[in-house]
Enzyme design. Structure first.
Site, PDB file in Angstrom:
ATOM      1  N   ASN A 133      -7.817   1.380   2.301  1.00 28.50           N
ATOM      2  CA  ASN A 133      -6.947   1.144   3.452  1.00 28.50           C
ATOM      3  C   ASN A 133      -7.676   1.060   4.781  1.00 28.50           C
ATOM      4  O   ASN A 133      -7.274   0.316   5.677  1.00 28.50           O
ATOM      5  CB  ASN A 133      -5.896   2.260   3.546  1.00 28.50           C
ATOM      6  CG  ASN A 133      -4.936   2.264   2.383  1.00 28.50           C
ATOM      7  OD1 ASN A 133      -4.807   1.265   1.660  1.00 28.50           O
ATOM      8  ND2 ASN A 133      -4.259   3.381   2.171  1.00 28.50           N
ATOM      9  N   HIS A 149      -0.890 -13.179   0.188  1.00 24.60           N
ATOM     10  CA  HIS A 149      -2.055 -13.634   0.946  1.00 24.60           C
ATOM     11  C   HIS A 149      -1.901 -15.069   1.428  1.00 24.60           C
ATOM     12  O   HIS A 149      -2.856 -15.660   1.943  1.00 24.60           O
ATOM     13  CB  HIS A 149      -3.318 -13.495   0.093  1.00 24.60           C
ATOM     14  CG  HIS A 149      -3.770 -12.083  -0.053  1.00 24.60           C
ATOM     15  ND1 HIS A 149      -4.853 -11.710  -0.827  1.00 24.60           N
ATOM     16  CD2 HIS A 149      -3.283 -10.930   0.475  1.00 24.60           C
ATOM     17  CE1 HIS A 149      -5.005 -10.388  -0.762  1.00 24.60           C
ATOM     18  NE2 HIS A 149      -4.068  -9.896   0.025  1.00 24.60           N
ATOM     19  N   HIS A 176       0.823  -1.203   0.000  1.00 28.25           N
ATOM     20  CA  HIS A 176       0.000   0.000   0.000  1.00 28.25           C
ATOM     21  C   HIS A 176       0.863   1.262   0.000  1.00 28.25           C
ATOM     22  O   HIS A 176       0.403   2.318  -0.418  1.00 28.25           O
ATOM     23  CB  HIS A 176      -0.939  -0.009   1.202  1.00 28.25           C
ATOM     24  CG  HIS A 176      -2.031  -1.029   1.085  1.00 28.25           C
ATOM     25  ND1 HIS A 176      -3.351  -0.705   0.886  1.00 28.25           N
ATOM     26  CD2 HIS A 176      -1.986  -2.384   1.127  1.00 28.25           C
ATOM     27  CE1 HIS A 176      -4.077  -1.812   0.808  1.00 28.25           C
ATOM     28  NE2 HIS A 176      -3.269  -2.847   0.969  1.00 28.25           N
TER      29      HIS A 176
END
Length: 329
Positions: A91, A190, A63
């Site tokens: 976010n 992930h 991010h």
């Protein structure tokens, strides 16, 4: 998503790269020899306290780097005259564990005041999150400095939604010179961590029509998700992103291949013919995944843009703002 803004940012990254000081491994070996050991030690303690936290810290690099380059901007708190990135739509419901970064920074400021940037902390901590949970270890290129400001608007325009499909993800990554293989490999982040029910409610109950789920979800897995995230239930409940959420491995890809991806932006990598071959490859070959993941992380970590920068003493606040607060108090 504004498709023009990421492309303009990438052009800036390319045209100004020569003006930014080159990154290199071992940057702190002379000016702060214990820097990398300190980061890893704090990450070890964080992992023991709460295994999920290191995965959360790792995602901060993603991010951060996609919005105006890897500059620690995602760590800045809002001020009266600046809306930062923490409350951006992409976010606010997903980023956490900022306190772990604070702990790393405090330890580094004791050992080497004013030397190690918050941007470099994110890159080091992301690498350590992977290595400490069973994934690959690698040398990171360091020497970044921290931005003086952040932009909620830029983050809103750039960062993808959990609802994103493969085409939009491919287009986004390509604008930062990241390939389809990079996209799929980096999505393997992930392999560790959890996500909130908020991120999959639309997928479970409305994606293919009112009251209808994403048809790509394996039926028995869908039943488990319905129990975890019932319609009208607590959207802050979290579920694992793959079947081994505390171990960095290739189970994430094996799950996608049988319809057990948690997020739509995960499962779409298998339903799309453009990304499916890499999902299949990584599901069968863990070492190939690890190799591609490291290559992708290094490429993403090199994203930089020329702008006024500093070494923050507090990752949440620009140094000028820190001085203002101290004087006011």
């Amino acid at each position: 998503m504004n498709s023009v803004l990421p492309w303009l940012l990438f052009l800036q990254l390319v045209t100004m790269a020569a003006a930014v000081e080159p990154l290199r491994p071992g940057f702190y070996s002379q000016i702060c020899p214990p820097a990398e050991l300190i980061v890893r030690d704090v990450m070890k303690r964080a992992l023991i306290r709460e295994p999920r936290s290191v995965a959360s810290v790792m995602r901060l690099q993603f991010h951060d780097c996609f919005v105006n380059g890897c500059d620690g901007s995602v760590l800045l708190d809002d001020t009266p005259d600046m809306l930062g990135e923490k409350l951006a739509l992409s976010n606010i419901n997903s980023l956490r564990s900022f306190e772990v970064v604070d702990e790393v920074k405090e330890a580094l400021e004791v050992a080497c005041p004013g030397i190690v940037s918050c941007a470099d902390i994110l890159v080091l901590a992301a690498r350590d999150a992977v290595a400490l949970t069973g994934g690959p270890d690698w040398e990171v290129r360091l020497g970044r400095k921290d931005s003086l400001t952040a932009s909620q608007e830029d983050s809103d325009n750039i960062m993808p939604s959990p609802r994103a499909n493969a085409t939009s993800l491919i287009n986004l990554f390509s604008q930062f010179n990241l390939s389809i293989k990079d996209l799929v490999a980096l999505s393997g982040s992930h392999s560790i961590g959890e996500a909130r029910c908020f991120s999959i409610m639309f997928r479970l109950y409305n994606q293919s029509g009112p009251g209808k789920p994403d048809p790509a979800i394996e039926p028995r897995f869908r039943e488990k998700l319905d129990q975890l995230c019932p319609l009208g239930g607590d959207e802050n409940v979290t579920g694992p992103l793959d079947a081994t959420p505390t171990v960095f491995d290739n189970r994430y890809f094996r799950d996608l291949a049988v319809g057990k991806g948690f997020l739509n932006s995960d499962q779409t990598l298998f339903t799309s013919p453009r990304t499916r071959p890499y999902v299949r490859l990584f599901s069968k070959d863990r070492d190939e995944f690890f190799k591609a993941f490291v290559e992708g992380m290094l490429k993403m970590g090199d994203l930089q843009i020329e702008q006024p920068r500093e070494i923050r003493t507090n990752c949440r606040v620009a140094n000028s703002r820190t001085v203002d607060v101290l004087m006011e108090s």
